[in-house]
Structures are given as structure tokens and as C-alpha cells.
Motif scaffolding. Structure first.
Motif, PDB file in Angstrom:
ATOM      1  N   TYR A  77      -2.114   7.934   3.650  1.00 51.66           N
ATOM      2  CA  TYR A  77      -3.009   7.072   4.743  1.00 51.66           C
ATOM      3  C   TYR A  77      -4.453   7.530   4.265  1.00 51.66           C
ATOM      4  O   TYR A  77      -5.130   8.269   4.980  1.00 51.66           O
ATOM      5  CB  TYR A  77      -2.651   7.449   6.185  1.00 51.66           C
ATOM      6  CG  TYR A  77      -3.631   6.586   6.967  1.00 51.66           C
ATOM      7  CD1 TYR A  77      -3.728   5.244   7.186  1.00 51.66           C
ATOM      8  CD2 TYR A  77      -4.197   7.224   8.031  1.00 51.66           C
ATOM      9  CE1 TYR A  77      -4.556   4.548   7.801  1.00 51.66           C
ATOM     10  CE2 TYR A  77      -4.997   6.557   8.862  1.00 51.66           C
ATOM     11  CZ  TYR A  77      -5.175   5.210   8.706  1.00 51.66           C
ATOM     12  OH  TYR A  77      -6.034   4.428   9.646  1.00 51.66           O
ATOM     13  N   HIS A 119       1.538   7.901  10.220  1.00 55.43           N
ATOM     14  CA  HIS A 119       0.263   7.185  10.807  1.00 55.43           C
ATOM     15  C   HIS A 119       0.793   6.168  11.756  1.00 55.43           C
ATOM     16  O   HIS A 119       0.437   6.146  13.134  1.00 55.43           O
ATOM     17  CB  HIS A 119      -0.871   6.797   9.943  1.00 55.43           C
ATOM     18  CG  HIS A 119      -1.787   6.036  10.420  1.00 55.43           C
ATOM     19  ND1 HIS A 119      -2.628   6.740  11.474  1.00 55.43           N
ATOM     20  CD2 HIS A 119      -2.301   4.874  10.454  1.00 55.43           C
ATOM     21  CE1 HIS A 119      -3.668   5.955  11.850  1.00 55.43           C
ATOM     22  NE2 HIS A 119      -3.507   4.847  11.458  1.00 55.43           N
ATOM     23  N   HIS A 126      -0.193  -1.987  12.719  1.00 65.04           N
ATOM     24  CA  HIS A 126      -1.755  -2.193  12.591  1.00 65.04           C
ATOM     25  C   HIS A 126      -2.158  -1.952  11.239  1.00 65.04           C
ATOM     26  O   HIS A 126      -3.166  -2.733  10.879  1.00 65.04           O
ATOM     27  CB  HIS A 126      -2.364  -1.428  13.560  1.00 65.04           C
ATOM     28  CG  HIS A 126      -2.582   0.032  13.300  1.00 65.04           C
ATOM     29  ND1 HIS A 126      -1.868   1.031  13.419  1.00 65.04           N
ATOM     30  CD2 HIS A 126      -3.914   0.560  12.626  1.00 65.04           C
ATOM     31  CE1 HIS A 126      -2.398   2.076  13.108  1.00 65.04           C
ATOM     32  NE2 HIS A 126      -3.598   1.945  12.476  1.00 65.04           N
ATOM     33  N   ASP A 127      -1.592  -1.128  10.459  1.00 70.34           N
ATOM     34  CA  ASP A 127      -1.960  -0.887   9.003  1.00 70.34           C
ATOM     35  C   ASP A 127      -1.240  -1.361   7.875  1.00 70.34           C
ATOM     36  O   ASP A 127      -1.232  -1.005   6.761  1.00 70.34           O
ATOM     37  CB  ASP A 127      -2.266   0.787   9.113  1.00 70.34           C
ATOM     38  CG  ASP A 127      -3.662   0.940   9.436  1.00 70.34           C
ATOM     39  OD1 ASP A 127      -4.518   0.171   9.445  1.00 70.34           O
ATOM     40  OD2 ASP A 127      -3.906   2.261   9.661  1.00 70.34           O
ATOM     41  N   ASP A 151      -4.930   4.658  16.970  1.00 76.12           N
ATOM     42  CA  ASP A 151      -5.303   4.836  15.529  1.00 76.12           C
ATOM     43  C   ASP A 151      -5.813   5.986  15.279  1.00 76.12           C
ATOM     44  O   ASP A 151      -5.632   6.910  14.472  1.00 76.12           O
ATOM     45  CB  ASP A 151      -5.838   3.547  15.054  1.00 76.12           C
ATOM     46  CG  ASP A 151      -6.176   3.361  13.692  1.00 76.12           C
ATOM     47  OD1 ASP A 151      -5.948   4.209  12.828  1.00 76.12           O
ATOM     48  OD2 ASP A 151      -6.714   2.483  13.362  1.00 76.12           O
TER      49      ASP A 151
END
Ligand SMILES: [Fe+2]
Length: 181
Positions: free
Chosen positions: A20, A30, A54-55, A156
Motif C-alpha cells: 500500500y 489496508h 476506497h483504494d 483510511d
């Protein structure tokens, strides 16, 4: 099982081990830590799934994990939104789309926030335009999903703990099935 649920499983099993962006955790770790923090905070199902995904934008391009160190912004928040828009409502996709802006906003509005950001996060902040100015903050606050984006951003930022025990991705598959379009 819906197409997106399968795609998410495949993406994380094939690419989740990637680092990440300079942090001490993998993309999968993550994602799971972010979703766990949302779950612990009793967030809505949509925000839990948004936190998990989200990523995914980082998994949708062929740039190297260390792109920011080379001065490249991968625009992962836009890639994620483009990919997820077909499968989820704005309650999922907009907090994801705005999670980079949320960081820029918090740097301006929350005392001490920027000082707590990790080194890689500060590096990408610079590439993403740096802290918002006052006018940008006011525009950001007009967005109907800005508060959810700020919540997501806080999960996050905290989801970078090496070797933390969290719920596995399987825990979230039913939730994805339930809210996917
Ligand atoms: Fe993240």
C-alpha cells in the motif's frame, strides 16, 4: 453471486498482496482495516463497503506501487469511481471519489491533522494539490457526501497497522451483495 462481488474477490486475491504505497501494510490489509474501523464505528453498510473499496483505484492501473515517489499522481479516486459507478449508488462511490479531497480539506480545517499523516500520505498530498484553500473548503462542504468522505478518510488514515487481526474479506461479501445495484 453478483458480478461485482466476484470481481472484488478476484482483484484482492490477485493483487491484494501489493504494497500500500510505501506503508507497512498490503492493499488487502489496508482495505480490511479500513472496513473494520467503519464496522466498529457502526457506520452504514454503504460506508463500510466504501471503506473496503476506497483504494481499488490503485489496483486498476499498471503504475508501480511507488508511483508517488516518482512524482506521479495515479488519480486512483477517479479510477475507482469510474469502475464502481456501474455497481453501486453514490452513497458508496462518492465518499470514495472524495476521499483525497477530504484529506486536503482536513489539512486546512482540522488542527494537528496534517502533522499526523504518514510520510507517503504527505508525499501524495503534495501531488494531489496540497491543503485546500478557504474557497475550496466551502465548495467541498456543499457536496452532499462530504461528511461521509471525511469519516472514510479517518478510517483510511488509521488503517496502516502492521499485523493487525481483522475480519476477513468474506465477512463483507454478503454486504456487497445486498447493496450492489
Ligand atoms: Fe487508503
Amino acid at each position: 453471486m453478483k458480478e461485482i462481488t466476484q470481481k472484488i474477490q478476484v482483484m484482492f486475491s490477485e493483487l491484494g498482496d501489493s504494497q500500500y504505497g510505501g506503508e507497512a501494510v498490503s492493499q488487502l490489509e489496508h482495505a480490511l482495516q479500513s472496513a473494520q474501523l467503519a464496522t466498529d464505528a457502526k457506520a452504514s453498510q454503504e460506508l463500510i463497503v466504501a471503506s473496503l473499496l476506497h483504494d481499488v483505484g490503485h489496483l486498476l492501473h499498471a503504475l508501480p506501487d511507488d508511483a508517488p515517489e516518482k512524482g506521479i499522481d495515479d488519480m486512483h479516486e477517479n479510477l475507482a469511481k469510474e469502475f464502481l459507478d456501474r455497481y453501486f449508488t453514490a452513497m458508496v462511490t462518492e465518499p470514495i471519489h472524495l476521499h483525497v479531497d477530504a484529506k486536503r480539506y482536513l489539512c486546512r480545517r482540522e488542527d494537528g491533522y496534517q502533522a499526523l499523516l504518514s510520510e507517503p500520505s504527505l508525499l501524495s498530498l503534495h501531488l494531489q494539490g496540497g491543503p485546500m484553500n478557504e474557497e475550496e473548503c466551502l465548495v467541498f462542504e456543499q457536496h452532499p457526501h462530504y461528511q461521509a468522505a471525511i469519516q472514510l478518510r479517518k478510517y483510511d488514515d488509521a488503517a496502516k497497522v502492521p499485523n493487525l487481526q481483522v475480519l476477513p474479506i468474506e465477512h463483507y461479501l454478503n454486504m456487497i451483495e445486498a447493496i450492489a445495484l
